[in-house]
Design a protein around this motif. Structure first.
Motif, PDB file in Angstrom:
ATOM      1  N   ASP A  88     -12.102   1.688  22.974  1.00 43.93           N
ATOM      2  CA  ASP A  88     -13.346   1.847  22.225  1.00 43.93           C
ATOM      3  C   ASP A  88     -13.150   2.547  20.885  1.00 43.93           C
ATOM      4  O   ASP A  88     -14.124   2.706  20.133  1.00 43.93           O
ATOM      5  CB  ASP A  88     -14.364   2.637  23.060  1.00 43.93           C
ATOM      6  N   LEU A  89     -11.926   2.972  20.595  1.00 40.00           N
ATOM      7  CA  LEU A  89     -11.675   3.686  19.347  1.00 40.00           C
ATOM      8  C   LEU A  89     -11.409   2.699  18.211  1.00 40.00           C
ATOM      9  O   LEU A  89     -10.807   1.648  18.402  1.00 40.00           O
ATOM     10  CB  LEU A  89     -10.474   4.629  19.509  1.00 40.00           C
ATOM     11  N   LYS A  90     -11.869   3.068  17.013  1.00 40.69           N
ATOM     12  CA  LYS A  90     -11.730   2.203  15.846  1.00 40.69           C
ATOM     13  C   LYS A  90     -10.545   2.650  14.997  1.00 40.69           C
ATOM     14  O   LYS A  90     -10.296   3.846  14.825  1.00 40.69           O
ATOM     15  CB  LYS A  90     -13.002   2.237  15.012  1.00 40.69           C
ATOM     16  N   GLU A  91      -9.832   1.665  14.476  1.00 39.21           N
ATOM     17  CA  GLU A  91      -8.727   1.960  13.579  1.00 39.21           C
ATOM     18  C   GLU A  91      -9.270   2.484  12.254  1.00 39.21           C
ATOM     19  O   GLU A  91     -10.152   1.881  11.659  1.00 39.21           O
ATOM     20  CB  GLU A  91      -7.894   0.703  13.330  1.00 39.21           C
ATOM     21  N   PRO A  92      -8.756   3.617  11.781  1.00 39.37           N
ATOM     22  CA  PRO A  92      -9.212   4.123  10.477  1.00 39.37           C
ATOM     23  C   PRO A  92      -8.733   3.220   9.345  1.00 39.37           C
ATOM     24  O   PRO A  92      -7.662   2.614   9.428  1.00 39.37           O
ATOM     25  CB  PRO A  92      -8.574   5.513  10.400  1.00 39.37           C
ATOM     26  N   SER A  93      -9.511   3.138   8.301  1.00 39.95           N
ATOM     27  CA  SER A  93      -9.146   2.297   7.170  1.00 39.95           C
ATOM     28  C   SER A  93      -8.080   2.972   6.317  1.00 39.95           C
ATOM     29  O   SER A  93      -7.882   4.196   6.376  1.00 39.95           O
ATOM     30  CB  SER A  93     -10.386   2.007   6.323  1.00 39.95           C
ATOM     31  N   ASP A  94      -7.391   2.173   5.496  1.00 39.42           N
ATOM     32  CA  ASP A  94      -6.369   2.716   4.603  1.00 39.42           C
ATOM     33  C   ASP A  94      -6.962   3.701   3.608  1.00 39.42           C
ATOM     34  O   ASP A  94      -6.335   4.714   3.273  1.00 39.42           O
ATOM     35  CB  ASP A  94      -5.671   1.571   3.858  1.00 39.42           C
ATOM     36  N   ASP A  95      -8.155   3.420   3.137  1.00 41.20           N
ATOM     37  CA  ASP A  95      -8.794   4.318   2.176  1.00 41.20           C
ATOM     38  C   ASP A  95      -9.071   5.683   2.790  1.00 41.20           C
ATOM     39  O   ASP A  95      -8.852   6.728   2.146  1.00 41.20           O
ATOM     40  CB  ASP A  95     -10.102   3.702   1.669  1.00 41.20           C
ATOM     41  N   ASP A  96      -9.545   5.689   4.030  1.00 43.11           N
ATOM     42  CA  ASP A  96      -9.816   6.970   4.697  1.00 43.11           C
ATOM     43  C   ASP A  96      -8.528   7.764   4.889  1.00 43.11           C
ATOM     44  O   ASP A  96      -8.505   8.989   4.692  1.00 43.11           O
ATOM     45  CB  ASP A  96     -10.481   6.726   6.052  1.00 43.11           C
ATOM     46  N   LEU A  97      -7.467   7.068   5.278  1.00 45.32           N
ATOM     47  CA  LEU A  97      -6.192   7.751   5.496  1.00 45.32           C
ATOM     48  C   LEU A  97      -5.639   8.302   4.187  1.00 45.32           C
ATOM     49  O   LEU A  97      -5.180   9.455   4.129  1.00 45.32           O
ATOM     50  CB  LEU A  97      -5.189   6.788   6.132  1.00 45.32           C
ATOM     51  N   MET A  98      -5.675   7.506   3.131  1.00 44.00           N
ATOM     52  CA  MET A  98      -5.127   7.963   1.856  1.00 44.00           C
ATOM     53  C   MET A  98      -5.975   9.082   1.263  1.00 44.00           C
ATOM     54  O   MET A  98      -5.438  10.025   0.659  1.00 44.00           O
ATOM     55  CB  MET A  98      -5.052   6.786   0.881  1.00 44.00           C
ATOM     56  N   ASN A  99      -7.277   9.019   1.426  1.00 44.88           N
ATOM     57  CA  ASN A  99      -8.131  10.112   0.945  1.00 44.88           C
ATOM     58  C   ASN A  99      -7.828  11.410   1.683  1.00 44.88           C
ATOM     59  O   ASN A  99      -7.815  12.493   1.079  1.00 44.88           O
ATOM     60  CB  ASN A  99      -9.606   9.747   1.116  1.00 44.88           C
ATOM     61  N   ALA A 100      -7.599  11.306   2.998  1.00 43.81           N
ATOM     62  CA  ALA A 100      -7.254  12.497   3.780  1.00 43.81           C
ATOM     63  C   ALA A 100      -5.897  13.054   3.359  1.00 43.81           C
ATOM     64  O   ALA A 100      -5.712  14.281   3.295  1.00 43.81           O
ATOM     65  CB  ALA A 100      -7.252  12.164   5.271  1.00 43.81           C
ATOM     66  N   LEU A 101      -4.945  12.174   3.047  1.00 36.68           N
ATOM     67  CA  LEU A 101      -3.631  12.631   2.602  1.00 36.68           C
ATOM     68  C   LEU A 101      -3.705  13.294   1.231  1.00 36.68           C
ATOM     69  O   LEU A 101      -3.042  14.308   0.981  1.00 36.68           O
ATOM     70  CB  LEU A 101      -2.658  11.449   2.557  1.00 36.68           C
ATOM     71  N   GLN A 102      -4.492  12.735   0.349  1.00 38.05           N
ATOM     72  CA  GLN A 102      -4.606  13.303  -0.991  1.00 38.05           C
ATOM     73  C   GLN A 102      -5.328  14.644  -0.991  1.00 38.05           C
ATOM     74  O   GLN A 102      -5.179  15.428  -1.933  1.00 38.05           O
ATOM     75  CB  GLN A 102      -5.334  12.310  -1.900  1.00 38.05           C
TER      76      GLN A 102
END
Length: 752
Positions: A730-744
């Motif tokens: 039931d878990l959703k894969e996070p988008s690339d934008d969300d991951l890169m924003n979190a990394l930045q």
């Protein structure tokens, strides 16, 4: 230098922070031709290793990333350091058994009539042990603050509360030492469960989910409270009028008090409210109804309607609300953990990708990482060997190529799978006859026959235990039959090991357990036979020798344990059994929360009720009154020490006869002290046990659905049934934008 040698050299450098960057580059570039073009930095590779470890453990990546900090970070999460912290938590919680009032007594009973003298620790002993534990916690919080930085530390509410609890505990400890351990109340004992909570991320997620669920739970509990109030008022109106008319018309006919006992349950609003609350738990049913029911059978409708609405509607509604809301909030927490894993994986990938000075002009190649670099990182990651082997095997198939961020992410999907150990093949014998024997013994019907023999053996044990007191000779004959059964078990064991081979036989955990039971049976049976002279001797009485009696009981117990092997032959039963095993393994967070609430309420109960009920203070009139604490001989159920308090809380949580404790402590202390037991009932029964039921339902449904899905699709790989994996579909894969924003947004990591 070979590839394996250079990888090992790189590993040694990465795990030793004393190496300089120049030394690392020199050794790495001299031994790894496939990495020379990438010009890898030791700091970057170590960062990638730590980020992957964070992803495996669902940890946050928002910590310092310089080489020195990463070395301390890996040291902090090493098994030895985590074991020290866990041991300190365990020790400081166990101190409650030895502090005043000590649970150690010269007698084994908690009954004040038989427990004799308490064994009290000298002043300063438990305080010294507690100080050591608190200093470990100080070092723990200091290390966490150093690793994540002050800015990130101030954002962590749990860590801020951790500091406050440690400071309050140290202040209270100083007071204890200053007063020579004579203070009556130790507030720090109430704070100790917090150390257990804050050390487990899964427990903190569960607590957070419970906190979010409470508003919906309280709405249903409010309905229950209003339901109780309404029927209390109706009950007082009906039964007070009925009691008055009964006393006027039958003033001389008490019938042993049955016709005037309505006053006992509905003499006041508080008494009536408490009586109906206990009735709602069925603890005093039908006692509370009987006086009115004796007078008029129509009065039974009042109690039937009350229970139908409260017990069968509101309580089941409460379970449904808790299941639905708690599952939703817990799933959102698991989504956050899943995002942490994906973020750690992506951070490691971005770190590796930015290390290569590649002169390719194709953009697809620039957004990839060499397989050799990925493998060098995975080899240094601390994770379970079975998962690391699976990932390395997959990388070896792609050696010489490149992996994308999606490929790198999918490498870690094995973490949610229950990877089966590769089955050992059966080596067929050369002789045709022995080959047939081998086929027969390795066939499942041979195992079924062995289970059938075990069932027959258990039936004989049942007969033996039934005849042991009456016909000792017959019982001795049946006991001698156990020897024949054990001989069969030994022969079966030897045949299986000989035919299957020891590697294939011991590749199964069930075979290992069966081997341990059979060998134990054989050793104990030999000891038993040597004690009585021969295995078929018929003793006059086992009671003449306590050792023989114990040996016979151990033999019977082991045979009963071996009967559980039939569970594997019945699929529905096997699913239930394995679900129970998974439940025990995966509900550690919930078990920790139970420990926390038990510990808190037990310490609070000691502070409130210590030495309040003693045998010397007993009321002779209550001793003669049926159904009272004194008449039922409940003296062992008290709050005179920590161990006894835990048992009382368990008895109240089971609900049966919990109103007896309400009556007793209200009688010996104050009626307002009943709030303590009512609060415990609401917390333990209405909230925690309903949460436990919700988790069991979710666990079983997930296991059942996946089993049938694998059976339909003939899947070979089973998914692990841990708390994270239960919600994985039931878990959703996070988008690339969300991951890169979190990394930045990472304070210590520069990714542009």
């Amino acid at each position: 230098m070979t590839s394996e040698d250079s990888t090992g050299a790189a590993y040694n450098i990465l795990t030793n922070s004393m190496y300089s960057s120049a030394e690392f580059e020199h050794e790495l570039l001299s031994g790894r031709d496939d990495l020379s073009s990438e010009n890898c930095k030791p700091e970057a590779l170590l960062q990638a290793v730590v980020f992957v470890e964070d992803a495996v453990q669902f940890r946050s990546i928002y910590h310092k990333v310089d080489i020195k900090s990463l070395w301390y970070y890996r040291l902090y999460y090493s098994p030895i350091v985590q074991w020290i912290i866990s041991s300190a938590i365990c020790v400081i919680l166990l101190l409650a058994f030895f502090e005043f009032p000590s649970s150690l007594t010269t007698g084994w009973s908690s009954d004040p009539r038989y427990r004799k003298e308490r064994i009290e620790a000298p002043c300063g002993l438990t305080e010294s042990i507690e100080l050591v534990c608190l200093l470990i916690f100080v070092a723990d919080i200091w290390m966490k603050a150093y690793l994540i930085g002050n800015k990130q530390f101030m954002k962590q509410k749990w860590l801020f509360a951790y500091v406050l609890v440690i400071v309050a505990s140290l202040i209270d400890w100083i007071v204890s030492v200053h007063t020579a351990c004579n203070e009556i109340i130790r507030f720090r004992r109430l704070l100790r469960p917090f150390f257990l909570l804050q050390n487990s991320s899964l427990m903190k997620k569960t607590v957070r989910s419970i906190k979010r669920t409470l508003p919906e739970v309280f709405s249903v509990i409010l309905l229950v409270v209003l339901h109780l109030y309404f029927f209390t008022m109706v009950g007082i109106i009906i039964f007070s009028a009925q009691t008055s008319s009964s006393s006027v018309g039958n003033s001389t006919d008490t019938d042993n008090g049955n016709k005037t006992n309505e006053d006992k349950f509905f003499s006041s609003i508080g008494r009536g409210y408490r009586s109906l609350l206990v009735l709602l738990t069925t603890a005093n049913n039908p006692d509370v109804m009987m006086p009115a029911y004796i007078e008029n059978r129509m009065y039974a409708l009042f109690f039937i309607i009350f229970l139908s609405i409260g017990l069968y509607c509101f309580f089941n509604m409460l379970t449904a609300v808790i299941y639905n809301q708690f599952r939703g909030y817990l799933q959102s927490s698991m989504q956050a953990s899943f995002f942490r894993r994906r973020l750690g994986i992506r951070a490691a990938f971005e770190i590796m990708r930015r290390q290569g000075k590649i002169s390719f002009t194709v953009r697809q190649i620039r957004n990839t990482v060499p397989v050799s670099m990925v493998k060098s990182v995975i080899l240094q990651v601390k994770m379970k060997k079975v998962f690391k082997t699976a990932i390395i095997r997959e990388l070896d198939d792609k050696m010489g190529g490149f992996v994308t961020s999606i490929d790198f992410c999918h490498l870690f999907d094995v973490l949610d799978k229950n990877l089966k150990v590769k089955k050992v093949k059966l080596n067929m014998l050369f002789c045709p006859f022995l080959r047939k024997v081998q086929s027969c013994i390795s066939h499942r019907y041979f195992t079924y026959f062995g289970s059938f023999i075990a069932v027959i053996n258990v039936i004989c044990i049942t007969i033996e235990m039934g005849l042991e007191k009456k016909e000792e000779k017959k019982a001795g004959l049946i006991a001698a039959m156990n020897f024949l059964f054990i001989i069969y078990y030994i022969v079966e064991l030897i045949l299986k090991i000989w035919i299957l081979g020891w590697r294939k036989y011991f590749s199964s955990k069930l075979n290992i357990a069966d081997f341990a039971v059979v060998i134990s049976l054989f050793v104990i049976e030999v000891a038993y036979a040597s004690s009585i002279g021969k295995p078929f001797a018929i003793t006059e009485s086992l009671g003449e020798s306590y050792d023989l009696f114990v040996l016979s009981r151990i033999i019977n117990l082991l045979i009963l344990v071996r009967l559980f092997r039939i569970i594997t032959h019945i699929k529905p039963m096997a699913i239930v059994a394995w679900t129970t095993v998974d439940l025990i393994k995966n509900l550690r967070a919930f078990a920790g929360i139970l420990v926390v609430i038990y510990y808190f309420f037990a310490i609070l109960g000691i502070q409130l009720f210590y030495d309040k009920i003693t045998y010397e203070k007993r009321d002779p009139e209550r001793m003669r009154k049926c159904g009272t604490y004194e008449q039922l001989n409940y003296w062992a159920n008290n709050f005179d020490d920590f161990a006894a308090a835990l048992v009382v809380l368990w008895d109240v949580m089971v609900v049966n006869n919990w109103h007896i404790f309400l009556d007793a402590y209200a009688e010996y202390t104050n009626k307002w002290y009943q709030i303590y037991f009512i609060c415990w009932y609401f917390v333990s029964v209405l909230v925690c046990l309903n949460l436990f039921a919700a988790l069991i339902i979710e666990n079983f449904i997930t296991k059942w659905d996946r089993y049938h899905l694998q059976e339909r699709e003939d899947q070979q790989t089973m998914y692990m049934l841990n708390v994270h994996a239960m919600f994985r579909p039931d878990l959703k894969e996070p988008s690339d934008d969300d991951l890169m924003n979190a990394l930045q947004s990472h304070q210590h990591l520069n990714i542009n």
